[in-house]
Design an enzyme around this catalytic site. Structure first.
Site, PDB file in Angstrom:
ATOM      1  N   LYS A  35       0.827  -1.169   0.142  1.00 55.46           N
ATOM      2  CA  LYS A  35      -0.040   0.036  -0.062  1.00 55.46           C
ATOM      3  C   LYS A  35       0.930   1.086   0.119  1.00 55.46           C
ATOM      4  O   LYS A  35       0.599   2.252  -0.867  1.00 55.46           O
ATOM      5  CB  LYS A  35      -0.893   0.092   1.040  1.00 55.46           C
ATOM      6  CG  LYS A  35      -1.860  -1.142   1.247  1.00 55.46           C
ATOM      7  CD  LYS A  35      -2.594  -1.283   2.427  1.00 55.46           C
ATOM      8  CE  LYS A  35      -2.027  -1.201   3.716  1.00 55.46           C
ATOM      9  NZ  LYS A  35      -1.355  -2.470   4.264  1.00 55.46           N
ATOM     10  N   ARG A 110     -10.384  -0.372   8.863  1.00 56.79           N
ATOM     11  CA  ARG A 110      -9.800  -1.790   9.340  1.00 56.79           C
ATOM     12  C   ARG A 110     -10.828  -2.426  10.164  1.00 56.79           C
ATOM     13  O   ARG A 110     -10.380  -3.550  10.388  1.00 56.79           O
ATOM     14  CB  ARG A 110      -8.517  -1.434  10.121  1.00 56.79           C
ATOM     15  CG  ARG A 110      -7.154  -1.713   9.328  1.00 56.79           C
ATOM     16  CD  ARG A 110      -6.083  -1.223  10.491  1.00 56.79           C
ATOM     17  NE  ARG A 110      -4.763  -2.038  10.254  1.00 56.79           N
ATOM     18  CZ  ARG A 110      -3.768  -1.120   9.505  1.00 56.79           C
ATOM     19  NH1 ARG A 110      -3.855  -0.219   9.154  1.00 56.79           N
ATOM     20  NH2 ARG A 110      -2.812  -1.963   9.168  1.00 56.79           N
ATOM     21  N   ARG A 149      12.192  -4.517   5.640  1.00 59.86           N
ATOM     22  CA  ARG A 149      11.938  -3.116   5.122  1.00 59.86           C
ATOM     23  C   ARG A 149      12.911  -2.223   6.501  1.00 59.86           C
ATOM     24  O   ARG A 149      12.923  -2.387   7.646  1.00 59.86           O
ATOM     25  CB  ARG A 149      10.437  -2.705   5.552  1.00 59.86           C
ATOM     26  CG  ARG A 149      10.264  -1.415   5.545  1.00 59.86           C
ATOM     27  CD  ARG A 149       8.726  -0.885   5.393  1.00 59.86           C
ATOM     28  NE  ARG A 149       8.011  -1.773   6.442  1.00 59.86           N
ATOM     29  CZ  ARG A 149       6.553  -1.437   6.481  1.00 59.86           C
ATOM     30  NH1 ARG A 149       5.845  -1.114   5.540  1.00 59.86           N
ATOM     31  NH2 ARG A 149       5.889  -2.011   7.436  1.00 59.86           N
ATOM     32  N   ARG A 194      10.926  -0.031  11.883  1.00 59.08           N
ATOM     33  CA  ARG A 194       9.436   0.222  12.599  1.00 59.08           C
ATOM     34  C   ARG A 194       9.472  -0.821  13.817  1.00 59.08           C
ATOM     35  O   ARG A 194       9.945  -2.220  13.436  1.00 59.08           O
ATOM     36  CB  ARG A 194       8.378  -0.039  11.822  1.00 59.08           C
ATOM     37  CG  ARG A 194       7.915   1.604  11.098  1.00 59.08           C
ATOM     38  CD  ARG A 194       6.796   1.068  10.131  1.00 59.08           C
ATOM     39  NE  ARG A 194       5.669   0.309  10.307  1.00 59.08           N
ATOM     40  CZ  ARG A 194       4.592   0.166   9.771  1.00 59.08           C
ATOM     41  NH1 ARG A 194       4.514   0.604   8.448  1.00 59.08           N
ATOM     42  NH2 ARG A 194       3.770  -0.727   9.996  1.00 59.08           N
ATOM     43  N   ARG A 205      -0.392  -8.560  13.600  1.00 66.55           N
ATOM     44  CA  ARG A 205      -1.088  -7.818  12.597  1.00 66.55           C
ATOM     45  C   ARG A 205      -1.859  -8.559  11.706  1.00 66.55           C
ATOM     46  O   ARG A 205      -2.720  -8.303  11.250  1.00 66.55           O
ATOM     47  CB  ARG A 205       0.265  -7.008  11.836  1.00 66.55           C
ATOM     48  CG  ARG A 205       0.830  -5.940  12.710  1.00 66.55           C
ATOM     49  CD  ARG A 205       2.203  -5.559  12.309  1.00 66.55           C
ATOM     50  NE  ARG A 205       2.186  -4.899  11.102  1.00 66.55           N
ATOM     51  CZ  ARG A 205       3.498  -4.483  10.440  1.00 66.55           C
ATOM     52  NH1 ARG A 205       4.502  -4.968  10.994  1.00 66.55           N
ATOM     53  NH2 ARG A 205       3.153  -3.809   9.316  1.00 66.55           N
TER      54      ARG A 205
HETATM   55  P1  AP5 Z   1       4.881  -1.287   1.984  1.00 65.96           P
HETATM   56  O1  AP5 Z   1       4.505  -0.731   0.805  1.00 65.96           O
HETATM   57  O2  AP5 Z   1       5.365  -0.320   2.907  1.00 65.96           O
HETATM   58  O3  AP5 Z   1       3.557  -2.296   2.712  1.00 65.96           O
HETATM   59  P2  AP5 Z   1       2.232  -1.545   3.345  1.00 65.96           P
HETATM   60  O4  AP5 Z   1       1.154  -2.318   2.665  1.00 65.96           O
HETATM   61  O5  AP5 Z   1       2.296  -0.096   3.267  1.00 65.96           O
HETATM   62  O6  AP5 Z   1       2.273  -2.187   4.722  1.00 65.96           O
HETATM   63  P3  AP5 Z   1       2.298  -1.551   5.899  1.00 65.96           P
HETATM   64  O7  AP5 Z   1       3.230  -2.311   6.800  1.00 65.96           O
HETATM   65  O8  AP5 Z   1       2.829  -0.019   6.155  1.00 65.96           O
HETATM   66  O9  AP5 Z   1       1.043  -1.605   6.470  1.00 65.96           O
HETATM   67  P4  AP5 Z   1       0.234  -1.880   7.751  1.00 65.96           P
HETATM   68  O10 AP5 Z   1      -1.056  -2.040   7.283  1.00 65.96           O
HETATM   69  O11 AP5 Z   1       0.412  -2.842   8.551  1.00 65.96           O
HETATM   70  O12 AP5 Z   1       0.825  -0.725   8.603  1.00 65.96           O
HETATM   71  P5  AP5 Z   1       0.092   0.639   9.167  1.00 65.96           P
HETATM   72  O13 AP5 Z   1       1.253   1.791   8.890  1.00 65.96           O
HETATM   73  O14 AP5 Z   1      -1.117   0.943   8.476  1.00 65.96           O
HETATM   74  O15 AP5 Z   1       5.955  -2.649   1.482  1.00 65.96           O
HETATM   75  C1  AP5 Z   1       6.308  -3.404   2.630  1.00 65.96           C
HETATM   76  C2  AP5 Z   1       7.679  -3.841   2.100  1.00 65.96           C
HETATM   77  O16 AP5 Z   1       7.767  -4.691   1.014  1.00 65.96           O
HETATM   78  C3  AP5 Z   1       8.550  -2.498   1.649  1.00 65.96           C
HETATM   79  O17 AP5 Z   1      10.161  -2.783   2.080  1.00 65.96           O
HETATM   80  C4  AP5 Z   1       8.585  -2.565   0.176  1.00 65.96           C
HETATM   81  O18 AP5 Z   1       9.823  -2.231  -0.253  1.00 65.96           O
HETATM   82  C5  AP5 Z   1       8.443  -4.247  -0.076  1.00 65.96           C
HETATM   83  N1  AP5 Z   1       7.575  -4.239  -1.213  1.00 65.96           N
HETATM   84  C6  AP5 Z   1       6.282  -3.699  -1.560  1.00 65.96           C
HETATM   85  N2  AP5 Z   1       5.704  -4.091  -2.873  1.00 65.96           N
HETATM   86  C7  AP5 Z   1       6.741  -5.446  -3.217  1.00 65.96           C
HETATM   87  C8  AP5 Z   1       6.757  -6.103  -4.402  1.00 65.96           C
HETATM   88  N3  AP5 Z   1       5.733  -6.103  -5.273  1.00 65.96           N
HETATM   89  N4  AP5 Z   1       7.575  -6.840  -4.420  1.00 65.96           N
HETATM   90  C9  AP5 Z   1       8.722  -7.117  -3.518  1.00 65.96           C
HETATM   91  N5  AP5 Z   1       8.600  -6.264  -2.413  1.00 65.96           N
HETATM   92  C10 AP5 Z   1       7.814  -5.445  -2.150  1.00 65.96           C
HETATM   93  O19 AP5 Z   1      -0.506   0.461  10.767  1.00 65.96           O
HETATM   94  C11 AP5 Z   1       0.679   0.114  11.670  1.00 65.96           C
HETATM   95  C12 AP5 Z   1      -0.105   0.079  12.976  1.00 65.96           C
HETATM   96  O20 AP5 Z   1      -1.014   1.329  13.200  1.00 65.96           O
HETATM   97  C13 AP5 Z   1      -1.236  -1.005  12.957  1.00 65.96           C
HETATM   98  O21 AP5 Z   1      -0.688  -2.297  13.307  1.00 65.96           O
HETATM   99  C14 AP5 Z   1      -2.157  -0.584  13.989  1.00 65.96           C
HETATM  100  O22 AP5 Z   1      -1.703  -0.705  15.232  1.00 65.96           O
HETATM  101  C15 AP5 Z   1      -2.193   0.860  13.672  1.00 65.96           C
HETATM  102  N6  AP5 Z   1      -3.446   1.483  12.883  1.00 65.96           N
HETATM  103  C16 AP5 Z   1      -3.153   1.926  11.689  1.00 65.96           C
HETATM  104  N7  AP5 Z   1      -4.363   2.180  10.917  1.00 65.96           N
HETATM  105  C17 AP5 Z   1      -5.223   1.608  12.165  1.00 65.96           C
HETATM  106  C18 AP5 Z   1      -6.756   1.680  11.847  1.00 65.96           C
HETATM  107  N8  AP5 Z   1      -7.489   2.165  10.877  1.00 65.96           N
HETATM  108  N9  AP5 Z   1      -7.262   0.946  13.150  1.00 65.96           N
HETATM  109  C19 AP5 Z   1      -6.617   0.490  14.043  1.00 65.96           C
HETATM  110  N10 AP5 Z   1      -5.331   0.680  14.195  1.00 65.96           N
HETATM  111  C20 AP5 Z   1      -4.514   1.283  13.171  1.00 65.96           C
END
Ligand code: AP5
Length: 249
Positions: A35, A110, A149, A194, A205
């Site tokens: 994402k 979520r 990452r 992170r 997660r």
């Molecule tokens: P990346 O694109 O960074 O992944 P992402 O989908 O953005 O995943 P996140 O880990 O950021 O999402 P998340 O949903 O767990 O975290 P969030 O910050 O929202 O890609 C990851 C890696 O893969 C990178 O190194 C990239 O280079 C690599 N990659 C990407 N595409 C690739 C490909 N095609 N091939 C190979 N490699 C690839 O949430 C964090 C925390 O915040 C949650 O756990 C929760 O505690 C809280 N939170 C956030 N939003 C809410 C909500 N709405 N409700 C409740 N709690 C929440």
């Protein structure tokens, strides 16, 4: 340009802003699905901001605000933050001017309760979610993505030790990256991992995702706006698939 033409163009813009629906897209997917990697390209294409609740919460934690202090432990463990906190954050954010013509939601909603709160909030301005784009990646592929990452905290630039290494990266005798050599390509500042990018937190997660987040897809299914995109393959090939889906959304 003649004044008449300028007035005509301004009227067209006003008409567009008044009557055209706001573009409201949910970019959906498991942790590490891509994402954060794909959303900057969507921002450039659609000219609307990406709203990542994860980024907003991490900023709140860093600034030690009330919501930040209340969210820190849950985030580090890979658990969800309360609906009340995230809905509050999004409610304030989407009132800002840059969201006038639309926005891309990354990591929100979520839970079904968050989706219902979002729908209710959007209904107050006659809006609704137009498109839900789900990046689909099997669980087994995610540990390598997440644990490899590293990010530049100030800009949010994301790297990966094998797929997108920083130019400065050096390997030690054990073949592993030397931590001190991991710096941002643009600023030379140190990169960080992170706190929730560990195998243990990833398990939590993914469990939250399967139990609480997948039902959000059902919530939007009847509206016919959910599309699933294969999130595997190179980053560029995923973008091509996402672009094709956006054209039919
Ligand atoms: P990346 O694109 O960074 O992944 P992402 O989908 O953005 O995943 P996140 O880990 O950021 O999402 P998340 O949903 O767990 O975290 P969030 O910050 O929202 O890609 C990851 C890696 O893969 C990178 O190194 C990239 O280079 C690599 N990659 C990407 N595409 C690739 C490909 N095609 N091939 C190979 N490699 C690839 O949430 C964090 C925390 O915040 C949650 O756990 C929760 O505690 C809280 N939170 C956030 N939003 C809410 C909500 N709405 N409700 C409740 N709690 C929440």
């Amino acid at each position: 340009m003649q004044q008449g033409k300028i007035d005509e163009a301004e009227t067209a813009v006003q008409k567009f802003e008044s009557f055209w629906p706001r573009k409201i897209v949910i970019l959906f997917g498991k942790p590490g699905a891509g994402k954060g990697t794909q959303s900057p390209k969507m921002v450039e294409l659609l000219d609307i901001p990406q709203l990542s609740t994860g980024d907003m919460l991490r900023e709140a934690v860093a600034k030690k605000t009330g919501p930040g202090l209340a969210s820190k432990a849950a985030m580090e463990a890979g658990a969800l933050v309360t609906d009340e906190i995230v809905v509050g954050i999004i409610t304030e954010r989407i009132k800002q001017d840059d969201c006038a013509t639309g926005f891309i939601l990354d990591g929100f909603p979520r839970t079904v309760a968050q989706a219902a709160a979002l729908d209710k909030l959007l209904a107050t301005t006659g809006d609704a979610v137009n498109s839900v784009l789900q990046l689909s990646v099997p669980d087994e592929a995610l540990e390598e993505r997440i644990c490899g990452r590293c990010i530049h905290k100030a800009s949010g630039r994301s790297y990966h030790v094998t797929t997108i290494p920083p130019a400065s990266m050096k390997l030690g005798a054990d073949g592993q990256p030397i931590k001190e050599s991991m710096t941002d390509d643009e600023t030379g500042e140190p990169l960080m991992q992170r706190a929730d990018d560990t195998a243990a937190a990833l398990k939590n997660r993914l469990s939250s995702y399967h139990n609480e987040t997948v039902p959000v897809l059902e919530h939007y299914k009847d509206a016919g706006i959910v599309q699933t995109i294969d999130g595997q393959g190179s980053i560029d090939s995923v973008w091509e698939k996402l672009l094709a889906a956006m054209k039919t959304a």
